[in-house]
Design a protein around this motif. Sequence first.
Motif, PDB file in Angstrom:
ATOM      1  N   PRO A 158      -3.655  16.848   8.557  1.00 25.99           N
ATOM      2  CA  PRO A 158      -3.362  15.736   7.628  1.00 25.99           C
ATOM      3  C   PRO A 158      -2.088  14.970   7.973  1.00 25.99           C
ATOM      4  O   PRO A 158      -1.986  13.771   7.689  1.00 25.99           O
ATOM      5  N   ALA A 159      -1.109  15.641   8.582  1.00 26.44           N
ATOM      6  CA  ALA A 159       0.158  14.970   8.898  1.00 26.44           C
ATOM      7  C   ALA A 159       0.045  14.050  10.098  1.00 26.44           C
ATOM      8  O   ALA A 159       0.899  13.168  10.290  1.00 26.44           O
ATOM      9  N   ASP A 160      -0.949  14.229  10.912  1.00 22.97           N
ATOM     10  CA  ASP A 160      -1.183  13.380  12.080  1.00 22.97           C
ATOM     11  C   ASP A 160      -1.359  11.939  11.594  1.00 22.97           C
ATOM     12  O   ASP A 160      -2.210  11.658  10.746  1.00 22.97           O
ATOM     13  N   VAL A 161      -0.570  11.014  12.137  1.00 29.30           N
ATOM     14  CA  VAL A 161      -0.625   9.630  11.651  1.00 29.30           C
ATOM     15  C   VAL A 161      -2.001   9.012  11.872  1.00 29.30           C
ATOM     16  O   VAL A 161      -2.403   8.097  11.142  1.00 29.30           O
ATOM     17  N   ARG A 162      -2.739   9.512  12.847  1.00 27.96           N
ATOM     18  CA  ARG A 162      -4.077   8.983  13.108  1.00 27.96           C
ATOM     19  C   ARG A 162      -5.049   9.418  12.027  1.00 27.96           C
ATOM     20  O   ARG A 162      -5.991   8.678  11.686  1.00 27.96           O
ATOM     21  N   ALA A 163      -4.837  10.589  11.455  1.00 27.98           N
ATOM     22  CA  ALA A 163      -5.683  11.069  10.356  1.00 27.98           C
ATOM     23  C   ALA A 163      -5.393  10.302   9.071  1.00 27.98           C
ATOM     24  O   ALA A 163      -6.276  10.146   8.216  1.00 27.98           O
ATOM     25  N   LYS A 164      -4.174   9.813   8.944  1.00 27.67           N
ATOM     26  CA  LYS A 164      -3.801   9.091   7.725  1.00 27.67           C
ATOM     27  C   LYS A 164      -4.537   7.763   7.591  1.00 27.67           C
ATOM     28  O   LYS A 164      -4.537   7.150   6.524  1.00 27.67           O
ATOM     29  N   MET A 165      -5.167   7.303   8.659  1.00 25.30           N
ATOM     30  CA  MET A 165      -5.889   6.040   8.604  1.00 25.30           C
ATOM     31  C   MET A 165      -7.317   6.215   8.088  1.00 25.30           C
ATOM     32  O   MET A 165      -8.042   5.235   7.909  1.00 25.30           O
ATOM     33  N   LEU A 166      -7.715   7.465   7.859  1.00 23.25           N
ATOM     34  CA  LEU A 166      -9.030   7.724   7.264  1.00 23.25           C
ATOM     35  C   LEU A 166      -8.998   7.385   5.776  1.00 23.25           C
ATOM     36  O   LEU A 166      -8.050   7.734   5.070  1.00 23.25           O
ATOM     37  N   LEU A 167     -10.020   6.721   5.316  1.00 20.27           N
ATOM     38  CA  LEU A 167     -10.191   6.476   3.881  1.00 20.27           C
ATOM     39  C   LEU A 167     -11.273   7.416   3.379  1.00 20.27           C
ATOM     40  O   LEU A 167     -12.433   7.301   3.765  1.00 20.27           O
ATOM     41  N   GLY A 168     -10.882   8.375   2.542  1.00 21.09           N
ATOM     42  CA  GLY A 168     -11.844   9.329   2.009  1.00 21.09           C
ATOM     43  C   GLY A 168     -11.394   9.850   0.665  1.00 21.09           C
ATOM     44  O   GLY A 168     -10.221   9.751   0.300  1.00 21.09           O
ATOM     45  N   GLY A 169     -12.336  10.397  -0.092  1.00 19.21           N
ATOM     46  CA  GLY A 169     -12.024  10.918  -1.410  1.00 19.21           C
ATOM     47  C   GLY A 169     -11.871   9.813  -2.440  1.00 19.21           C
ATOM     48  O   GLY A 169     -12.291   8.672  -2.242  1.00 19.21           O
ATOM     49  N   LYS A 170     -11.246  10.143  -3.563  1.00 15.31           N
ATOM     50  CA  LYS A 170     -11.052   9.162  -4.636  1.00 15.31           C
ATOM     51  C   LYS A 170     -10.083   8.079  -4.184  1.00 15.31           C
ATOM     52  O   LYS A 170      -9.067   8.355  -3.555  1.00 15.31           O
ATOM     53  N   GLN A 171     -10.410   6.844  -4.500  1.00 17.11           N
ATOM     54  CA  GLN A 171      -9.646   5.696  -4.043  1.00 17.11           C
ATOM     55  C   GLN A 171      -8.856   5.051  -5.185  1.00 17.11           C
ATOM     56  O   GLN A 171      -9.337   4.992  -6.319  1.00 17.11           O
ATOM     57  N   TYR A 172      -7.647   4.583  -4.837  1.00 15.05           N
ATOM     58  CA  TYR A 172      -6.739   4.039  -5.838  1.00 15.05           C
ATOM     59  C   TYR A 172      -6.163   2.705  -5.372  1.00 15.05           C
ATOM     60  O   TYR A 172      -6.063   2.426  -4.174  1.00 15.05           O
ATOM     61  N   LEU A 173      -5.766   1.886  -6.336  1.00 14.19           N
ATOM     62  CA  LEU A 173      -5.015   0.678  -6.052  1.00 14.19           C
ATOM     63  C   LEU A 173      -3.597   1.054  -5.643  1.00 14.19           C
ATOM     64  O   LEU A 173      -3.160   2.188  -5.872  1.00 14.19           O
ATOM     65  N   ASP A 174      -2.860   0.134  -5.056  1.00 11.89           N
ATOM     66  CA  ASP A 174      -1.491   0.417  -4.661  1.00 11.89           C
ATOM     67  C   ASP A 174      -0.622   0.778  -5.864  1.00 11.89           C
ATOM     68  O   ASP A 174       0.393   1.466  -5.729  1.00 11.89           O
ATOM     69  N   SER A 175      -1.002   0.331  -7.026  1.00 17.35           N
ATOM     70  CA  SER A 175      -0.258   0.646  -8.250  1.00 17.35           C
ATOM     71  C   SER A 175      -0.464   2.085  -8.694  1.00 17.35           C
ATOM     72  O   SER A 175       0.248   2.574  -9.572  1.00 17.35           O
ATOM     73  N   GLY A 176      -1.433   2.768  -8.098  1.00 17.47           N
ATOM     74  CA  GLY A 176      -1.752   4.132  -8.498  1.00 17.47           C
ATOM     75  C   GLY A 176      -2.932   4.222  -9.448  1.00 17.47           C
ATOM     76  O   GLY A 176      -3.441   5.321  -9.716  1.00 17.47           O
TER      77      GLY A 176
END
Length: 364
Positions: A158-176
Motif C-alpha cells: 500500500p505504501a508504494d506510490v504506484r499502488a496509491k494510484m489505484l481507485l478501489g473500495g468506497k469512494q469519497y469527495l475531497d471534502s471527505g
Amino acid sequence: LTKFGETTTPTTTPRKDIFAFIEKELLEVIPNLSSNVDATTYGRPTKFTAYALLAKLYLNSEVYTGQKRYDDVVKMCDNVISSNKFALETNFAKMFDIDNGPQIKEIIFSVPFDNISGGQFLARYYLHRAMRAKYELPFTPSGAISVQEEYLANFNEPADVRAKMLLGGKQYLDSGLPIIVKTTKKGFDADYTGTDGSASIDYHLELMPKLEFRNVAAFDLGNDEKAWAQGFRYAKFFPDKTSTTRNQGNDFPFLRYSDVLLMKAEAILRGAAATSGSTPLALVNNLRKIRNATELATVNLETIYAERAREFCNENWRRNDMIRFGKFEGKWGLKTDTDVNKRLFPIPRNILNINPKLTQNPGY
C-alpha cells in the motif's frame, strides 16, 4: 515502402528483415539527432530516444529473430545512463499530470498533448461516472476501463506510490464526504426481482475488485450501478478539469528512464555482462526505493516482470512484456486462448484483397 512517392506493391516481409531494417535506420540516424535534453527537444526524438528504442528492440530480439542481443541492450542502456541527463523522479504522479513536460527529468521521449487537439482522453475511460464532481470535470466519464483482478496482485504494498494510484473500495469527495449515487433497487441491480424495484436508494459508490460477467459472449458486465462499479481503476493520468472537452493536456511518456534501468537489469539476468558495477538487484532497488517500496533481497525474471507491471501500468508496454516473458498464452479474466499465433494480429481482409502479394499471418 520507405521512400516518398514509391509505388512498388509491398510483399510480406520476414520479421528478422523488418528487425534489421529498424535497427539500421536507428543506427544511421543517431549522428543526426540532438544530444540536448531540454524544452527545445521535448517531444522530438533525440539520440537518447534512439538508444532507448534500440535497447527495447534488442531486448525483444530473441522473440523477433531468435537471436539473443542482451549485451547490446546493456550497451544502449549505458548510453542513456552515462549521459547523466536523466533521473528518477521523486514525484511519480507528477510525471503524468496535466502539466507534465520538459521539466520531468525521467522522460526520454513523450508525445505532447493539449486539451484542444484530440487523442488524450484516458480519464474519460477509467473514471466512474459518479466521480465527475470529485474531479470537477466538465463531462461525465464513461468508466469503461477496469483493472483485471489478477493484475491487482502486483500492487502488494500500500505504501508504494504506484499502488496509491489505484481507485478501489468506497469512494469519497475531497471534502471527505462519501460519493453518493441516487438510484433505485432495480437501477442498482437489474436482476433484482423484488416487487419494490422502483424504490429509491442512496448508494455509497464502492469500486469492487472482481468482474462478474453477466454475458460472457458479449464481454458484458451489465448495465446497472452494480456493474458500473466493478473493477478497480488506475488513475495514472490525472483528470484535466481545465479542459472544456474530453481531451486532456497530459503528455504521454513513451520512453522513461525507469524503463532503461529495468531493461538493463533484465538483460543482465538473461545473460548479458554487467557494466559499471551494476547488478540487477541494485538497479531494481534504486527504482523501488524512490517509489517508496520495500527494497528486495534478491531479484529474478519474475521479479522484473512484476516490477514492470507496477511501473508501466497504462503505458502500453504490457503486451510486449507478456510475450517476451512467455506469459501471453496464459489465462486471465475470460481469456483461455493459448494460440501462439495470436502474438501477431491478422492482416485485414480488405488489405489482402487489394494486394495479392501479401500472405496472411499464420493461424488466421
